[in-house]
Design a protein around this motif. Structure first.
Motif, PDB file in Angstrom:
ATOM      1  N   GLN A 198       0.816  -1.215   0.000  1.00 34.01           N
ATOM      2  CA  GLN A 198       0.000   0.000   0.000  1.00 34.01           C
ATOM      3  C   GLN A 198       0.851   1.267   0.000  1.00 34.01           C
ATOM      4  N   ASP A 199       2.015   1.212   0.677  1.00 35.46           N
ATOM      5  CA  ASP A 199       2.871   2.397   0.694  1.00 35.46           C
ATOM      6  C   ASP A 199       3.322   2.736  -0.713  1.00 35.46           C
ATOM      7  N   GLU A 200       3.720   1.689  -1.453  1.00 31.81           N
ATOM      8  CA  GLU A 200       4.149   1.867  -2.822  1.00 31.81           C
ATOM      9  C   GLU A 200       3.024   2.490  -3.642  1.00 31.81           C
ATOM     10  N   ALA A 201       1.834   1.939  -3.480  1.00 35.63           N
ATOM     11  CA  ALA A 201       0.689   2.416  -4.252  1.00 35.63           C
ATOM     12  C   ALA A 201       0.401   3.882  -3.940  1.00 35.63           C
ATOM     13  N   LEU A 202       0.387   4.224  -2.652  1.00 37.84           N
ATOM     14  CA  LEU A 202       0.047   5.595  -2.253  1.00 37.84           C
ATOM     15  C   LEU A 202       1.094   6.586  -2.739  1.00 37.84           C
ATOM     16  N   ASP A 212     -10.264  -6.864  -4.917  1.00 38.76           N
ATOM     17  CA  ASP A 212     -10.493  -7.943  -3.954  1.00 38.76           C
ATOM     18  C   ASP A 212     -11.350  -9.001  -4.617  1.00 38.76           C
ATOM     19  N   LYS A 213     -10.912 -10.234  -4.547  1.00 34.32           N
ATOM     20  CA  LYS A 213     -11.647 -11.388  -5.079  1.00 34.32           C
ATOM     21  C   LYS A 213     -12.149 -11.141  -6.497  1.00 34.32           C
ATOM     22  N   GLY A 214     -11.266 -10.631  -7.346  1.00 30.86           N
ATOM     23  CA  GLY A 214     -11.608 -10.487  -8.760  1.00 30.86           C
ATOM     24  C   GLY A 214     -12.466  -9.289  -9.099  1.00 30.86           C
ATOM     25  N   ARG A 215     -12.716  -8.411  -8.122  1.00 30.55           N
ATOM     26  CA  ARG A 215     -13.485  -7.197  -8.415  1.00 30.55           C
ATOM     27  C   ARG A 215     -12.699  -5.972  -7.982  1.00 30.55           C
ATOM     28  N   ILE A 216     -13.030  -4.825  -8.607  1.00 34.30           N
ATOM     29  CA  ILE A 216     -12.447  -3.567  -8.144  1.00 34.30           C
ATOM     30  C   ILE A 216     -13.358  -3.020  -7.054  1.00 34.30           C
ATOM     31  N   ARG A 217     -12.805  -2.831  -5.862  1.00 33.54           N
ATOM     32  CA  ARG A 217     -13.630  -2.326  -4.754  1.00 33.54           C
ATOM     33  C   ARG A 217     -13.647  -0.813  -4.707  1.00 33.54           C
ATOM     34  N   GLN A 218     -12.621  -0.180  -5.244  1.00 38.79           N
ATOM     35  CA  GLN A 218     -12.626   1.283  -5.346  1.00 38.79           C
ATOM     36  C   GLN A 218     -11.517   1.697  -6.292  1.00 38.79           C
ATOM     37  N   ALA A 219     -11.813   2.690  -7.138  1.00 45.35           N
ATOM     38  CA  ALA A 219     -10.769   3.270  -7.970  1.00 45.35           C
ATOM     39  C   ALA A 219     -10.801   4.767  -7.747  1.00 45.35           C
ATOM     40  N   GLY A 220      -9.652   5.330  -7.426  1.00 43.49           N
ATOM     41  CA  GLY A 220      -9.632   6.763  -7.150  1.00 43.49           C
ATOM     42  C   GLY A 220      -8.219   7.220  -6.898  1.00 43.49           C
ATOM     43  N   THR A 221      -8.082   8.502  -6.508  1.00 46.66           N
ATOM     44  CA  THR A 221      -6.751   9.018  -6.202  1.00 46.66           C
ATOM     45  C   THR A 221      -6.292   8.401  -4.888  1.00 46.66           C
ATOM     46  N   PRO A 222      -4.986   8.427  -4.645  1.00 43.16           N
ATOM     47  CA  PRO A 222      -4.512   7.888  -3.358  1.00 43.16           C
ATOM     48  C   PRO A 222      -5.220   8.557  -2.172  1.00 43.16           C
ATOM     49  N   TRP A 223      -5.463   9.851  -2.293  1.00 43.41           N
ATOM     50  CA  TRP A 223      -6.121  10.582  -1.212  1.00 43.41           C
ATOM     51  C   TRP A 223      -7.514  10.027  -0.940  1.00 43.41           C
ATOM     52  N   TYR A 226      -7.436   6.577   0.582  1.00 44.89           N
ATOM     53  CA  TYR A 226      -6.997   6.525   1.971  1.00 44.89           C
ATOM     54  C   TYR A 226      -8.014   7.177   2.908  1.00 44.89           C
ATOM     55  N   PHE A 227      -8.457   8.385   2.548  1.00 50.40           N
ATOM     56  CA  PHE A 227      -9.310   9.115   3.498  1.00 50.40           C
ATOM     57  C   PHE A 227     -10.798   8.923   3.254  1.00 50.40           C
ATOM     58  N   LYS A 228     -11.157   8.591   2.022  1.00 45.60           N
ATOM     59  CA  LYS A 228     -12.588   8.401   1.736  1.00 45.60           C
ATOM     60  C   LYS A 228     -12.836   7.010   1.151  1.00 45.60           C
ATOM     61  N   PRO A 229     -12.468   5.978   1.877  1.00 52.21           N
ATOM     62  CA  PRO A 229     -12.673   4.631   1.322  1.00 52.21           C
ATOM     63  C   PRO A 229     -14.159   4.357   1.089  1.00 52.21           C
ATOM     64  N   ASP A 230     -14.435   3.654   0.006  1.00 46.43           N
ATOM     65  CA  ASP A 230     -15.828   3.350  -0.334  1.00 46.43           C
ATOM     66  C   ASP A 230     -16.406   2.271   0.560  1.00 46.43           C
ATOM     67  N   ASN A 231     -15.552   1.464   1.131  1.00 49.90           N
ATOM     68  CA  ASN A 231     -16.052   0.343   1.929  1.00 49.90           C
ATOM     69  C   ASN A 231     -14.990  -0.091   2.932  1.00 49.90           C
ATOM     70  N   ALA A 232     -15.380  -0.970   3.811  1.00 46.41           N
ATOM     71  CA  ALA A 232     -14.480  -1.382   4.893  1.00 46.41           C
ATOM     72  C   ALA A 232     -13.274  -2.125   4.364  1.00 46.41           C
TER      73      ALA A 232
END
Lengths: 366, 547
Positions: A198-202, A212-223, A226-232
């Protein structure tokens, strides 16, 4: 090329291996010149997607377009999507020079042009003087630079990278990150980077797609991620998070008041609509909670403030991580300035900044 | 389930339209290999009428031959496995001198003509034998099952050794330390940890030995006497009465257990060829054993090693001795037999060279297609490439004789049939070497090449081929040796013009011309070792570069 058109478009792509669904309905636009990271735990499908883009495997459904042209069915050797492999995949029987020049030779590039480009590449990657060595005579870092040079020498606009930093030691990895980002921006390459770090990604990305499990759970800027995750899942996978279950007690403008075990908390709804009685989960990063000794605070129960008891503490150098019990909840709290007051013990007061609390609908954060 | 598998196969085949040249190669390889592997088998199995097969049970002589074959396979497998385990254990686990010698002894029989031990056995213990007549002044009847048993043990234990050694070498010494740490005695560790861990290796070694003993033709031909076995009985039917039907029945009876052993080996031990691929040596030293055990095992190894050396020594002695058993003076006269049979020797080398080259090239292509390309027929190609390994040499030779004896495929009496039969007989050897080679080359190397813009052929030529030089050469060398020393495959298909060295040796032995037979064998072994030295197979089998 249409400016709005993504350089690489993944459109509803799925892939199964036997009965295992490696990718399910993946849609992702990758803009020209951007650095996009596919992030996720192992087995989440990120490498599969990269292999589909490179043409090593074919999707079972959906389309992959590069520059608006569908590439499904185009063999790997015609795709012009150079890839840096995790284990570098340098040809062990070829010298550094032969490895890097291999693609140029395949394109039947004139000899003098090969010489010129090779000179540039060897120079750029600090490999001058090593050109006659075999890969096994190089250090890990040098091998990695050869792998990058080999992928970039043909000047293509796309660069795929499959965990290329994972074989470097921790310190070197951080150094290479910034060099890599610089290189990508200077050359204006559209980069796709696969990692589980995750550090590399950010630190590297313009955009992150969390798998996760073959699906995209969120696509967005690193910010955003990190700060506005769509889900747990995203909140938990990217960084450390406290998940606090609660119930909406009232809605006041753009804020909601949430009743959770220790007290009421007023938080920004983040554009989501809530009604009183909704179950929600609050996501709070450990560094977004401030901690102080209970006595110093005078025991006043201010708004968004909880009293708790330290269960244990871990010294991490740049911070101290506390595990604090607040009634039925266990919270992780980071004290980012440990040198000032040393370790805290016993009763403490936690203060939660309403602007830094992110609210997710549902129990467990969906 | 089946329909989805078929659909996938079809999808894979459809993708080949991007690489038409590859599709043509696949079709050509598939048709050629299929034709030369399956057609001879079908010919032999389908030739006799169903009633003829019943004779296996009604004809007492045949039934006895079948029982004898199984009996000999069973007892020889036991003894081969025991000796092989002894050597593997001593070499991997004990701190003893002369390990170099012991290793050499386990390699010698693999690179020698298969019937050499039988021949030496006659020279040592026969009526004119150096041990029986000169040392003991006794007269044994050495022909029969007990002689054959000893000969088969010495001949085939190295094959079992190669497998067991491979497993023992990689078995986890630290687990034994863990068991000691938990309070187990040496014997308990051996029984509870060591033995269970190497059981698959021992089983694999036993199966390899069993397959070889069952299919062997040369040793029984020379030493078994009246103890008839299926391969020798099939040969008698063919050469004595030219009874194709009976020969087919007997060969098919041999094929069934051979296929069974082969399948068991594939399922049990997997695809690895232990002869060429060895694992990494553990850095932990083996837990020491008591010195009486150590020296006891050392003495056993030494005894076997000396016997093997005697086998080869007596052969060289015989090659330069005037009249074995009567006149022990030195002579070069025996070499005259060899020069008189110059054509046969030339044929041996010529056929071995062509067939091993053809087998190695075909195997390389097959291994590449089966291992590296998703082309829908991978399993089929793999099966075709390994199937000849399950077919006893006698069966294969008979198959070629029957399949190619009339137009449009008439090859009877030609060099072509000799070369083709040897090629396909050697195919599995080369194929497994190449396959192991491919498995050692990371798939990402090939993907990297494709990724940089090279097509399948270019990738094969510039990336894979240079990296596969080692397995290619070792497959080539082993095939060459097998071909030069082969008797079983060619015994049904040679003609006056295409006869080879091993046939000459057999007839010299049958005529009691021990000196000539020894000299001829010595020349063949010398050629074999010259080839080995040329391709440096010996270092390659012991220390494989990992890629």
């Amino acid at each position: 090329m249409n400016a709005a058109m993504p350089h690489i478009a993944i459109d509803n792509v799925s892939k199964t291996f036997g009965s295992f669904a490696a990718l399910q309905g993946i849609t992702l636009d990758i803009p020209q010149g951007s650095f996009t990271t596919l992030l996720g735990p192992s087995g989440c499908g990120k490498t599969t997607l990269m292999r589909l883009i490179a043409g090593f495997d074919e999707p079972d459904g959906g389309e992959i377009r590069i520059d608006g042209v569908k590439v499904n069915g185009v063999p790997a050797f015609r795709r012009q999507t150079p890839l840096v492999f995790q284990e570098y995949a340098l040809f062990p029987h070829m010298t550094v020079y032969e490895n890097i020049a291999y693609g140029l030779k395949l394109q039947k590039t004139p000899r003098e042009q090969i010489g010129r480009k090779m000179g540039e590449m060897l120079e750029m990657f600090g490999l001058t003087g090593l050109d006659n060595r075999l890969p096994k005579q190089l250090s890990g870092g040098q091998q990695q630079r050869v792998a990058f040079a080999r992928a970039l020498v043909m000047g293509q606009r796309v660069l795929l990278m499959d965990e290329p930093l994972s074989n470097l030691d921790a310190k070197m990895r951080v150094e290479v990150r910034s060099e890599l980002r610089e290189l990508q921006q200077r050359a204006g390459i559209t980069a796709i980077f696969v990692t589980h770090d995750q550090d590399e990604a950010l630190s590297l990305s313009d955009r992150i797609a969390v798998f996760d499990k073959g699906r995209i759970r969120q696509a967005g800027t690193p910010w955003e991620v990190y700060f506005k995750p769509d889900n747990a899942f995203v909140a938990d996978f990217v960084g450390t998070a406290n998940f606090i279950p609660g119930e909406v007690a009232g809605v006041e403008g753009t804020d909601v008041v949430v009743r959770c075990a220790p007290s009421l908390l007023r938080v920004d709804a983040g554009g989501r609509a809530f009604r009183p009685g909704d179950r929600v989960t609050l996501v709070v990063r450990p560094e977004c909670i401030s901690i102080s000794a209970e006595e110093a605070d005078g025991g006043v129960d201010a708004a968004n403030s909880w009293s708790g008891e330290i269960v244990n503490s871990t010294f991490l150098g740049r911070l101290i991580r506390y595990r604090v019990r607040c009634g039925p909840l266990a919270c992780i709290v980071d004290d980012a300035d440990p040198s000032v007051r040393g370790f805290l013990r016993g009763a403490v007061r936690l203060r939660l900044d309403p602007g830094k609390i992110h609210v997710l609908p549902g129990e467990g954060g969906g | 389930m089946i329909s989805s598998a078929l659909r996938k196969t079809w999808m894979d085949i459809k993708k080949l339209k991007h690489e038409p040249a590859l599709a043509v190669v696949i079709a050509a390889v598939l048709v050629t290999t299929g034709f030369f592997v399956l057609w001879p088998i079908v010919k032999v199995v389908s030739f006799p009428r169903p009633a003829d097969y019943l004779q296996l049970f009604t004809n007492a002589r045949w039934f006895q031959a079948a029982l004898n074959s199984l009996f000999m396979t069973a007892i020889s497998t036991l003894s081969c496995t025991a000796v092989a385990f002894l050597f593997a254990y001593a070499i991997t686990r004990l701190d003893i001198p002369l390990k170099g010698l012991f290793r050499f002894v386990t390699l010698l029989p693999i690179v020698s003509p298969p019937f050499i031990v039988a021949l030496s056995y006659i020279l040592l213990f026969g009526r004119q034998g150096i041990v029986s007549k000169q040392l003991l002044q006794a007269n044994f009847d050495i022909y029969g099952w007990h002689g054959l048993w000893l000969v088969q043990t010495v001949t085939f234990f190295p094959y079992a050794y190669a497998v067991i050694y491979g497993v023992l070498k990689t078995s986890a010494v630290h687990l034994e330390y863990a068991a000691h740490n938990l309070g187990a005695t040496r014997w308990q560790v051996f029984r509870h940890v060591f033995l269970p861990l190497c059981r698959p290796g021992i089983a694999g070694g036993a199966l390899i030995a069993a397959m070889n003993v069952l299919a062997d033709f040369g040793n029984p031909m020379i030493i078994a006497g009246n103890f008839t076995l299926l391969p020798t009985e099939a040969y008698m039917q063919m050469s004595g009465w030219f009874d194709l039907s009976s020969a087919s029945v007997l060969s098919t009876a041999l094929l069934l257990p051979a296929l069974g052993l082969f399948l068991a080996n594939r399922v049990w031990v997997g695809r690895r060829s232990y002869v060429v691929v060895t694992g990494k040596e553990s850095s932990l030293r083996a837990y020491p054993v008591p010195s009486y055990v150590k020296w006891g095992l050392f003495a056993c190894c030494l005894f076997v090693a000396l016997f093997v050396l005697a086998v080869y020594g007596v052969l060289f002695y015989g090659a330069f001795t005037k009249t074995w058993g009567y006149d022990w003076s030195f002579t070069l006269r025996n070499l005259k037999y060899v020069s008189a049979k110059g054509t046969e020797l030339y044929n041996s080398i010529r056929y071995a060279l062509f067939s091993s080259l053809a087998a190695a090239v075909l195997a390389m292509i097959l291994a590449y297609l089966a291992e590296r390309k998703r082309i829908g027929v991978n399993r089929l190609l793999d099966l075709l490439a390994i199937l000849p390994g399950a077919v006893p040499g006698v069966f294969l030779g008979l198959g070629f004789a029957m399949a190619f004896n009339r137009a449009p495929f008439e090859l009877t009496g030609t060099s072509a049939i000799m070369i083709l039969a040897l090629t396909f007989w050697n195919l599995p050897t080369c194929y497994s070497a190449c396959l192991a080679g491919f498995q050692q080359i990371g798939r990402s190397l090939e993907e990297a090449s494709l990724n940089l813009g090279a097509g399948s052929f270019r990738t094969f030529r510039s990336i894979l081929l240079p990296l596969l030089k080692g397995p290619f050469l070792s497959g080539l060398a082993v095939s060459f040796l097998r071909s030069v020393t082969c008797l079983s495959v060619i015994i049904f298909i040679y003609s006056a013009h295409t006869s080879v060295g091993t046939v000459s040796i057999l007839s010299l032995v049958q005529n009691g011309a021990w000196g000539g037979a020894s000299a001829f064998t010595v020349v063949l072994i010398s050629i074999a070792f010259a080839v080995l030295a040329a391709t440096r197979l010996i270092p390659a089998t012991q220390d494989r570069r990992s890629l």
